[in-house]
Design a protein around this motif. Sequence first.
Motif, mmCIF file in Angstrom:
data_model
loop_
_atom_site.group_PDB
_atom_site.id
_atom_site.type_symbol
_atom_site.label_atom_id
_atom_site.label_comp_id
_atom_site.label_asym_id
_atom_site.label_seq_id
_atom_site.Cartn_x
_atom_site.Cartn_y
_atom_site.Cartn_z
ATOM 1 N N PRO A 130 0.803 -1.218 0.000
ATOM 2 C CA PRO A 130 0.000 0.000 0.000
ATOM 3 C C PRO A 130 0.845 1.281 0.000
ATOM 4 C CG PRO A 130 -0.886 -1.571 1.584
ATOM 5 C CD PRO A 130 0.404 -2.143 1.085
ATOM 6 N N ARG A 131 1.991 1.241 0.649
ATOM 7 C CA ARG A 131 2.816 2.459 0.705
ATOM 8 C C ARG A 131 3.401 2.822 -0.655
ATOM 9 N NH1 ARG A 131 5.856 1.778 6.569
ATOM 10 N NH2 ARG A 131 3.928 2.035 7.775
ATOM 11 N N GLN A 132 3.756 1.807 -1.432
ATOM 12 C CA GLN A 132 4.225 2.092 -2.792
ATOM 13 C C GLN A 132 3.109 2.736 -3.607
ATOM 14 O OE1 GLN A 132 5.565 -2.068 -3.137
ATOM 15 N NE2 GLN A 132 7.086 -1.252 -4.520
ATOM 16 N N VAL A 133 1.900 2.218 -3.411
ATOM 17 C CA VAL A 133 0.760 2.778 -4.143
ATOM 18 C C VAL A 133 0.563 4.241 -3.748
ATOM 19 C CG1 VAL A 133 -1.716 2.607 -4.583
ATOM 20 C CG2 VAL A 133 -0.366 0.520 -4.292
ATOM 21 N N LEU A 134 0.640 4.527 -2.450
ATOM 22 C CA LEU A 134 0.474 5.912 -1.987
ATOM 23 C C LEU A 134 1.547 6.817 -2.578
ATOM 24 C CD1 LEU A 134 -0.468 5.620 1.802
ATOM 25 C CD2 LEU A 134 -1.938 6.347 -0.103
ATOM 26 N N ILE B 255 10.962 16.303 -2.375
ATOM 27 C CA ILE B 255 11.471 16.132 -1.018
ATOM 28 C C ILE B 255 10.501 15.213 -0.294
ATOM 29 C CG2 ILE B 255 12.152 17.302 1.119
ATOM 30 C CD1 ILE B 255 12.461 19.867 -0.772
ATOM 31 N N VAL B 256 10.964 14.001 0.009
ATOM 32 C CA VAL B 256 10.097 13.023 0.680
ATOM 33 C C VAL B 256 10.325 13.099 2.186
ATOM 34 C CG1 VAL B 256 9.753 11.387 -1.204
ATOM 35 C CG2 VAL B 256 11.830 11.238 0.158
ATOM 36 N N GLU B 257 9.292 12.814 2.956
ATOM 37 C CA GLU B 257 9.370 12.948 4.412
ATOM 38 C C GLU B 257 9.531 11.606 5.124
ATOM 39 O OE1 GLU B 257 6.333 15.571 5.927
ATOM 40 O OE2 GLU B 257 6.658 17.015 4.311
ATOM 41 N N GLY C 33 9.551 10.620 9.174
ATOM 42 C CA GLY C 33 8.728 9.440 9.384
ATOM 43 C C GLY C 33 7.288 9.657 8.967
ATOM 44 N N LYS C 34 7.105 10.478 7.913
ATOM 45 C CA LYS C 34 5.744 10.776 7.457
ATOM 46 C C LYS C 34 5.588 10.436 5.984
ATOM 47 C CE LYS C 34 3.880 14.627 9.130
ATOM 48 N NZ LYS C 34 3.812 16.076 9.432
ATOM 49 N N MET C 35 4.433 9.894 5.678
ATOM 50 C CA MET C 35 4.127 9.510 4.308
ATOM 51 C C MET C 35 3.684 10.761 3.556
ATOM 52 S SD MET C 35 4.267 6.145 3.943
ATOM 53 C CE MET C 35 3.347 5.492 5.326
ATOM 54 N N ALA C 36 4.643 11.573 3.138
ATOM 55 C CA ALA C 36 4.299 12.800 2.434
ATOM 56 C C ALA C 36 5.490 13.214 1.589
ATOM 57 C CB ALA C 36 3.959 13.908 3.426
ATOM 58 N N ALA C 37 5.214 14.028 0.580
ATOM 59 C CA ALA C 37 6.291 14.507 -0.281
ATOM 60 C C ALA C 37 5.933 15.886 -0.800
ATOM 61 C CB ALA C 37 6.504 13.554 -1.442
ATOM 62 N N THR C 38 6.941 16.715 -0.942
ATOM 63 C CA THR C 38 6.742 18.030 -1.543
ATOM 64 C C THR C 38 7.360 18.025 -2.933
ATOM 65 O OG1 THR C 38 6.588 19.199 0.551
ATOM 66 C CG2 THR C 38 7.270 20.490 -1.350
ATOM 67 N N PHE C 39 6.562 18.458 -3.891
ATOM 68 C CA PHE C 39 6.967 18.479 -5.293
ATOM 69 C C PHE C 39 7.258 19.922 -5.679
ATOM 70 C CE2 PHE C 39 4.602 14.756 -4.390
ATOM 71 C CZ PHE C 39 5.235 13.752 -5.124
ATOM 72 N N ALA D 36 0.056 14.671 0.647
ATOM 73 C CA ALA D 36 0.013 13.661 1.715
ATOM 74 C C ALA D 36 -1.315 12.929 1.642
ATOM 75 C CB ALA D 36 0.163 14.341 3.077
ATOM 76 N N PRO D 37 -1.349 11.691 2.107
ATOM 77 C CA PRO D 37 -2.635 11.001 2.160
ATOM 78 C C PRO D 37 -3.560 11.674 3.178
ATOM 79 C CG PRO D 37 -0.846 9.572 2.956
ATOM 80 C CD PRO D 37 -0.234 10.876 2.598
ATOM 81 N N GLN D 38 -4.839 11.674 2.902
ATOM 82 C CA GLN D 38 -5.792 12.204 3.877
ATOM 83 C C GLN D 38 -5.763 11.339 5.137
ATOM 84 O OE1 GLN D 38 -9.681 12.950 2.106
ATOM 85 N NE2 GLN D 38 -8.731 13.997 0.362
ATOM 86 N N LEU D 39 -6.170 11.933 6.248
ATOM 87 C CA LEU D 39 -5.988 11.276 7.543
ATOM 88 C C LEU D 39 -6.787 9.977 7.688
ATOM 89 C CD1 LEU D 39 -5.985 14.434 9.856
ATOM 90 C CD2 LEU D 39 -4.061 13.304 8.711
#
Length: 204
Positions: A32-36, A62-64, A92-98, A110-113
């Motif tokens: 699932p994380r790869q999909v996200l 920039i990935v978090e 340690g967060k599933m988020a990235a800045t483009f 980022a994925p919604q909560l």
Amino acid sequence: MAMLPETEELEIAPTLQKALELASARHKHLCPRQVLGARAAIAGAKALNLDVPRADKRLLVIVETDGCFVDGVEAVAGVSVGRRTLRVEDYGKMAATFVDVKTEQALRVAPQLDVREKSHRYAPEQARRYFAMLHGYQRMPDEELLTIQPVRLAQPVAAIVSRAAARAKCGMCGEEIINEREVETNGRALCRACAGGGYLVVHP
Ligand SMILES: [Zn+2]
Ligand SMILES: [Zn+2]
């Protein structure tokens, strides 16, 4: 290997499918994380109006976190640490800045909560939570899956990327420092390790 059903009509589907094949091949599994990561990269690049994967350095990501999420991002965006188009700020967060390097426009994706709970609705045939996420994340529309937020980088892109020719010598260990990563300490240019607060203790 998770495949999208034939009836799936998501616009992002072909790109996602290709990216997931690429990411899972490197990774020896699809999770699932790869999909996200892949979905975040597709949405981030689209919002910036940049085609992906990129052969140039116009897109900086920039990935978090490290790990599977990043495999998904890399597979879609074509960015890498080696090419200096991908940076890891490990929160340690599933988020990235483009970041569009040309315009400095930056979007944090980022994925919604509540995506974990919502994924069941998009994969009702999957009884197990893990597989509901794996399949649900591939099917959910961006509006359900992600938040895309305009952000401003704390440092200008030029400072983050720096210049290829930049070189300094640490006033303590004498090692060479590239990319302007030296820290001014009591009038001396030091490497981050010698300046303290680095990931290791050089002078225990
Ligand atoms: Zn994984
Ligand atoms: Zn040093």
